[in-house]
Design a protein around this motif. Structure first.
Motif, PDB file in Angstrom:
ATOM      1  N   MET A   1       0.841  -1.175   0.000  1.00  0.00           N
ATOM      2  CA  MET A   1       0.000   0.000   0.000  1.00  0.00           C
ATOM      3  C   MET A   1       0.893   1.248   0.000  1.00  0.00           C
ATOM      4  N   LYS A   2       0.568   2.196  -0.835  1.00  0.00           N
ATOM      5  CA  LYS A   2       1.341   3.432  -0.925  1.00  0.00           C
ATOM      6  C   LYS A   2       0.997   4.358   0.232  1.00  0.00           C
ATOM      7  N   LYS A   3       2.041   4.883   0.894  1.00  0.00           N
ATOM      8  CA  LYS A   3       1.851   5.785   2.033  1.00  0.00           C
ATOM      9  C   LYS A   3       2.085   7.221   1.578  1.00  0.00           C
ATOM     10  N   VAL A   4       1.086   8.073   1.829  1.00  0.00           N
ATOM     11  CA  VAL A   4       1.138   9.464   1.385  1.00  0.00           C
ATOM     12  C   VAL A   4       0.828  10.391   2.553  1.00  0.00           C
ATOM     13  N   ALA A   5       1.640  11.423   2.706  1.00  0.00           N
ATOM     14  CA  ALA A   5       1.385  12.477   3.689  1.00  0.00           C
ATOM     15  C   ALA A   5       0.726  13.638   2.954  1.00  0.00           C
ATOM     16  N   VAL A   6      -0.373  14.133   3.500  1.00  0.00           N
ATOM     17  CA  VAL A   6      -1.112  15.237   2.885  1.00  0.00           C
ATOM     18  C   VAL A   6      -1.139  16.393   3.875  1.00  0.00           C
ATOM     19  N   GLN A   7      -0.724  17.564   3.405  1.00  0.00           N
ATOM     20  CA  GLN A   7      -0.687  18.741   4.269  1.00  0.00           C
ATOM     21  C   GLN A   7      -2.088  19.111   4.729  1.00  0.00           C
ATOM     22  N   LYS A   8      -2.180  19.524   5.990  1.00  0.00           N
ATOM     23  CA  LYS A   8      -3.452  19.954   6.570  1.00  0.00           C
ATOM     24  C   LYS A   8      -4.067  21.031   5.672  1.00  0.00           C
ATOM     25  N   GLY A   9      -5.358  20.930   5.455  1.00  0.00           N
ATOM     26  CA  GLY A   9      -6.056  21.880   4.593  1.00  0.00           C
ATOM     27  C   GLY A   9      -6.416  21.285   3.237  1.00  0.00           C
ATOM     28  N   LEU A  10      -5.972  20.057   2.994  1.00  0.00           N
ATOM     29  CA  LEU A  10      -6.272  19.389   1.728  1.00  0.00           C
ATOM     30  C   LEU A  10      -7.199  18.195   1.967  1.00  0.00           C
ATOM     31  N   GLY A  11      -8.228  18.420   2.772  1.00  0.00           N
ATOM     32  CA  GLY A  11      -9.159  17.367   3.148  1.00  0.00           C
ATOM     33  C   GLY A  11      -9.776  16.612   1.982  1.00  0.00           C
ATOM     34  N   PRO A  12     -10.275  17.300   0.944  1.00  0.00           N
ATOM     35  CA  PRO A  12     -10.873  16.573  -0.178  1.00  0.00           C
ATOM     36  C   PRO A  12      -9.867  15.647  -0.876  1.00  0.00           C
ATOM     37  N   ILE A  13      -8.630  16.089  -0.976  1.00  0.00           N
ATOM     38  CA  ILE A  13      -7.595  15.249  -1.594  1.00  0.00           C
ATOM     39  C   ILE A  13      -7.300  14.056  -0.694  1.00  0.00           C
ATOM     40  N   LYS A  14      -7.180  14.305   0.601  1.00  0.00           N
ATOM     41  CA  LYS A  14      -6.937  13.230   1.569  1.00  0.00           C
ATOM     42  C   LYS A  14      -8.040  12.178   1.469  1.00  0.00           C
ATOM     43  N   ASN A  15      -9.283  12.604   1.472  1.00  0.00           N
ATOM     44  CA  ASN A  15     -10.422  11.683   1.407  1.00  0.00           C
ATOM     45  C   ASN A  15     -10.430  10.885   0.105  1.00  0.00           C
ATOM     46  N   HIS A  16     -10.152  11.554  -1.006  1.00  0.00           N
ATOM     47  CA  HIS A  16     -10.149  10.885  -2.305  1.00  0.00           C
ATOM     48  C   HIS A  16      -9.057   9.816  -2.358  1.00  0.00           C
ATOM     49  N   LEU A  17      -7.865  10.157  -1.868  1.00  0.00           N
ATOM     50  CA  LEU A  17      -6.762   9.195  -1.898  1.00  0.00           C
ATOM     51  C   LEU A  17      -7.065   7.987  -1.007  1.00  0.00           C
ATOM     52  N   GLU A  18      -7.673   8.219   0.142  1.00  0.00           N
ATOM     53  CA  GLU A  18      -8.068   7.105   1.020  1.00  0.00           C
ATOM     54  C   GLU A  18      -9.060   6.193   0.305  1.00  0.00           C
ATOM     55  N   ASN A  19     -10.024   6.794  -0.384  1.00  0.00           N
ATOM     56  CA  ASN A  19     -11.025   6.018  -1.121  1.00  0.00           C
ATOM     57  C   ASN A  19     -10.407   5.231  -2.273  1.00  0.00           C
ATOM     58  N   GLU A  20      -9.268   5.698  -2.769  1.00  0.00           N
ATOM     59  CA  GLU A  20      -8.571   5.037  -3.877  1.00  0.00           C
ATOM     60  C   GLU A  20      -7.556   4.001  -3.390  1.00  0.00           C
ATOM     61  N   GLY A  21      -7.496   3.782  -2.069  1.00  0.00           N
ATOM     62  CA  GLY A  21      -6.646   2.727  -1.541  1.00  0.00           C
ATOM     63  C   GLY A  21      -5.287   3.145  -1.013  1.00  0.00           C
ATOM     64  N   PHE A  22      -5.027   4.440  -0.960  1.00  0.00           N
ATOM     65  CA  PHE A  22      -3.766   4.922  -0.399  1.00  0.00           C
ATOM     66  C   PHE A  22      -3.869   4.964   1.124  1.00  0.00           C
ATOM     67  N   ILE A  66       4.370  16.502  -4.339  1.00  0.00           N
ATOM     68  CA  ILE A  66       3.340  16.970  -5.266  1.00  0.00           C
ATOM     69  C   ILE A  66       2.801  18.293  -4.750  1.00  0.00           C
ATOM     70  N   ASN A  67       2.890  19.327  -5.559  1.00  0.00           N
ATOM     71  CA  ASN A  67       2.303  20.617  -5.236  1.00  0.00           C
ATOM     72  C   ASN A  67       0.875  20.592  -5.776  1.00  0.00           C
ATOM     73  N   ALA A  68      -0.111  20.544  -4.891  1.00  0.00           N
ATOM     74  CA  ALA A  68      -1.511  20.385  -5.277  1.00  0.00           C
ATOM     75  C   ALA A  68      -2.179  21.674  -5.738  1.00  0.00           C
ATOM     76  N   ASP A  69      -1.439  22.770  -5.780  1.00  0.00           N
ATOM     77  CA  ASP A  69      -2.004  24.060  -6.181  1.00  0.00           C
ATOM     78  C   ASP A  69      -2.621  23.953  -7.576  1.00  0.00           C
ATOM     79  N   GLY A  70      -3.915  24.212  -7.679  1.00  0.00           N
ATOM     80  CA  GLY A  70      -4.619  24.197  -8.956  1.00  0.00           C
ATOM     81  C   GLY A  70      -4.981  22.804  -9.455  1.00  0.00           C
ATOM     82  N   MET A  71      -4.752  21.773  -8.642  1.00  0.00           N
ATOM     83  CA  MET A  71      -5.039  20.408  -9.065  1.00  0.00           C
ATOM     84  C   MET A  71      -6.291  19.882  -8.369  1.00  0.00           C
ATOM     85  N   SER A  72      -7.038  19.061  -9.078  1.00  0.00           N
ATOM     86  CA  SER A  72      -8.175  18.370  -8.453  1.00  0.00           C
ATOM     87  C   SER A  72      -7.636  17.160  -7.696  1.00  0.00           C
TER      88      SER A  72
END
Length: 85
Positions: A1-22, A66-72
């Motif tokens: 399983m891939k382990k990813v750290a997501v900076q606080k404030g990126l909740g939608p990205i965190k949730n999406h990655l969890e749903n995708e198996g990260f 990954i710089n999430a600025d401007g990314m879905s």
């Protein structure tokens, strides 16, 4: 399983990655130990507020940044898939 750290404030990205198996952990860059903590992950997703946030771009050689600025959330997932294959 891939382990990813997501900076606080990126909740939608965190949730999406969890749903995708990260395996995802949120981090707060204000902690003094954040840099050592982030070394435990395959990738780090940042907000883009600071381009060279905490020196991550030069000090975390073992993790993709990954710089999430401007990314879905899906854009971030696709970028992670591309960099972690």
């Amino acid at each position: 399983m891939k382990k990813v750290a997501v900076q606080k404030g990126l909740g939608p990205i965190k949730n999406h990655l969890e749903n995708e198996g990260f395996k995802v952990k949120e981090f707060d860059n204000r902690k003094k130990s954040a840099k050592n903590y982030l070394n435990k992950f395959d990738a780090v997703v940042i907000t883009g507020e600071s381009k060279d946030f905490m020196g991550i771009e030069t000090t975390l050689t073992n993790a993709s940044v990954i710089n999430a600025d401007g990314m879905s959330a899906e854009d971030v997932k696709n970028e992670l898939d591309k960099q972690m294959t």
